[in-house]
Write an enzyme that holds these catalytic residues in place. Structure first.
Site, PDB file in Angstrom:
ATOM      1  N   HIS A 271      -3.164   2.336  10.221  1.00  0.00           N
ATOM      2  CA  HIS A 271      -3.468   1.353   9.177  1.00  0.00           C
ATOM      3  C   HIS A 271      -4.657   0.547   9.685  1.00  0.00           C
ATOM      4  O   HIS A 271      -4.533  -0.212  10.649  1.00  0.00           O
ATOM      5  CB  HIS A 271      -2.270   0.452   8.919  1.00  0.00           C
ATOM      6  CG  HIS A 271      -2.459  -0.470   7.763  1.00  0.00           C
ATOM      7  ND1 HIS A 271      -1.411  -1.074   7.109  1.00  0.00           N
ATOM      8  CD2 HIS A 271      -3.576  -0.913   7.123  1.00  0.00           C
ATOM      9  CE1 HIS A 271      -1.872  -1.843   6.128  1.00  0.00           C
ATOM     10  NE2 HIS A 271      -3.187  -1.760   6.134  1.00  0.00           N
TER      11      HIS A 271
ATOM     12  N   GLY B 171      -0.038   4.067   0.251  1.00  0.00           N
ATOM     13  CA  GLY B 171       1.190   3.299   0.148  1.00  0.00           C
ATOM     14  C   GLY B 171       1.332   2.688  -1.228  1.00  0.00           C
ATOM     15  O   GLY B 171       1.874   3.297  -2.156  1.00  0.00           O
ATOM     16  N   ARG B 172       0.816   1.476  -1.391  1.00  0.00           N
ATOM     17  CA  ARG B 172       1.002   0.732  -2.647  1.00  0.00           C
ATOM     18  C   ARG B 172       0.418   1.459  -3.849  1.00  0.00           C
ATOM     19  O   ARG B 172       0.987   1.455  -4.932  1.00  0.00           O
ATOM     20  CB  ARG B 172       0.393  -0.670  -2.527  1.00  0.00           C
ATOM     21  CG  ARG B 172       1.378  -1.737  -2.107  1.00  0.00           C
ATOM     22  CD  ARG B 172       1.825  -1.561  -0.678  1.00  0.00           C
ATOM     23  NE  ARG B 172       2.992  -2.392  -0.377  1.00  0.00           N
ATOM     24  CZ  ARG B 172       3.653  -2.310   0.760  1.00  0.00           C
ATOM     25  NH1 ARG B 172       3.289  -1.460   1.683  1.00  0.00           N
ATOM     26  NH2 ARG B 172       4.704  -3.083   0.973  1.00  0.00           N
TER      27      ARG B 172
ATOM     28  N   GLY C 126      -4.571   2.463   4.398  1.00  0.00           N
ATOM     29  CA  GLY C 126      -4.990   1.101   4.097  1.00  0.00           C
ATOM     30  C   GLY C 126      -6.027   1.013   2.988  1.00  0.00           C
ATOM     31  O   GLY C 126      -7.174   1.404   3.183  1.00  0.00           O
TER      32      GLY C 126
ATOM     33  N   CYS D 237       4.450  -2.760  11.003  1.00  0.00           N
ATOM     34  CA  CYS D 237       4.966  -3.767  10.078  1.00  0.00           C
ATOM     35  C   CYS D 237       4.851  -5.155  10.710  1.00  0.00           C
ATOM     36  O   CYS D 237       5.344  -5.376  11.818  1.00  0.00           O
ATOM     37  CB  CYS D 237       6.418  -3.476   9.722  1.00  0.00           C
ATOM     38  SG  CYS D 237       7.121  -4.659   8.543  1.00  0.00           S
TER      39      CYS D 237
END
Length: 317
Positions: free
Chosen positions: A154, A216-217, A195, A83
């Site tokens: 990532h 993730g998103r 990613g 992060c």
């Protein structure tokens, strides 16, 4: 994904996929050592397999937090070294830890000594302008020497100054080949790539080079993309729930949560906000989101709003 993948979100995702591993939002060690443990660690039994992601840099605090995670029933403890937010940097954890691989190794060893479940690390391929492969190779090698066998990579650099977290997910270029090279150099380690990955076909291509893929998103904004994972990647031939069946399955859960926690301030929107992307890509999806976000309907605290939104979407579509 802080403030996103809470237990309500994970319960919703579990209605879509039975086998995909789910990860909590990052929980700081301070929140567990000094805060409300139940608030941060309670989860639904149906979420398994589920990993607790921790943020911290003190080996003793991480060991205590990992032990709490195991006691609460999590299947894995994950240390966030990826992060890039300034708030996280001020706490001396997240991506900035990649500059201190021996400290990360000490943290991993302390956690592994405290628990019997897997301890994994999520990280970037570099920080700031350091794009040398040797940097991430040495980071992974040092942590592996401490006993970590699973690395979630990532495949972007983290720019610690000058870019927001959102920009850090978009501006640094993706370099999947770096993760592939890590797998070639460390064949006995489990390398999971993350990613910018969106489709099942992309996942399948990555699995030709690495051991796993993390979304993730995309999984949040277009969650039904996960509906085919059980059959395609886990060999589960059970029928796939339709979107409407997913909504119907959530209704008793939502009602139970409201009954239990309304006095603590739980609102219908606290759960339904995670579901707005369920109809992404379909005709009438905008109508679905509008109904699901309508303040008057949400104030009524009736979970049957979900089916009302689906019915309205069919009419709009």
């Amino acid at each position: 994904m802080m403030d996103w993948t809470d237990r309500h979100c994970r319960k919703f995702h579990r209605e879509i996929t039975r086998h995909t591993w789910l990860y909590t939002e990052m929980v700081t060690t301070g929140a567990l050592v000094y805060g409300d443990v139940e608030r941060h660690l309670r989860f639904n039994e149906e979420e398994h397999p589920v990993a607790l992601q921790l943020g911290g840099s003190d080996p003793a605090d991480l060991a205590t937090s990992a032990k709490l995670g195991q006691q609460w029933g999590y299947d894995e403890i994950n240390l966030n070294c990826g992060c890039p937010s300034e708030r996280v940097q001020k706490g001396a954890f997240g991506a900035c830890l990649m500059a201190e691989p021996q400290l990360v190794a000490d943290c991993v060893k302390a956690m592994r000594d405290a628990v019997t479940i897997d301890v994994t690390v999520k990280h970037r391929i570099g920080i700031d302008r350091n794009e040398e492969y040797g940097f991430v190779r040495d980071f992974v090698g040092t942590i592996a020497d401490a006993g970590c066998t699973t690395f979630i990579v990532h495949a972007r650099n983290a720019i610690l100054k000058g870019l927001s977290p959102k920009e850090n997910r978009e501006i640094p270029p993706l370099k999947y080949e770096v993760a592939y090279q890590l797998k070639r150099e460390f064949p006995d380690l489990e390398i999971i790539i993350n990613g910018g990955i969106k489709s099942s076909d992309e996942i399948a291509l990555h699995l030709e080079h690495v051991d796993g893929v993390m979304l993730g998103r995309e999984a949040y904004h277009n969650p039904y993309v996960m509906a085919e994972y059980d059959a395609r990647f886990y060999g589960d031939a059970a029928p796939v729930k339709t979107r409407e069946e997913v909504l119907a399955a959530m209704i008793p859960y939502i009602q139970a949560q409201l009954d239990l926690h309304a006095a603590r301030g739980l609102k219908l929107n606290s759960i339904t906000r995670h579901m707005l992307g369920l109809m992404a890509g379909l005709g009438g999806a905008r109508s679905f989101r509008q109904v699901m976000s309508d303040p008057k309907r949400l104030a009524a605290a009736d979970p049957h709003l979900l089916l009302e939104a689906a019915a309205g979407m069919r009419r709009a579509g």
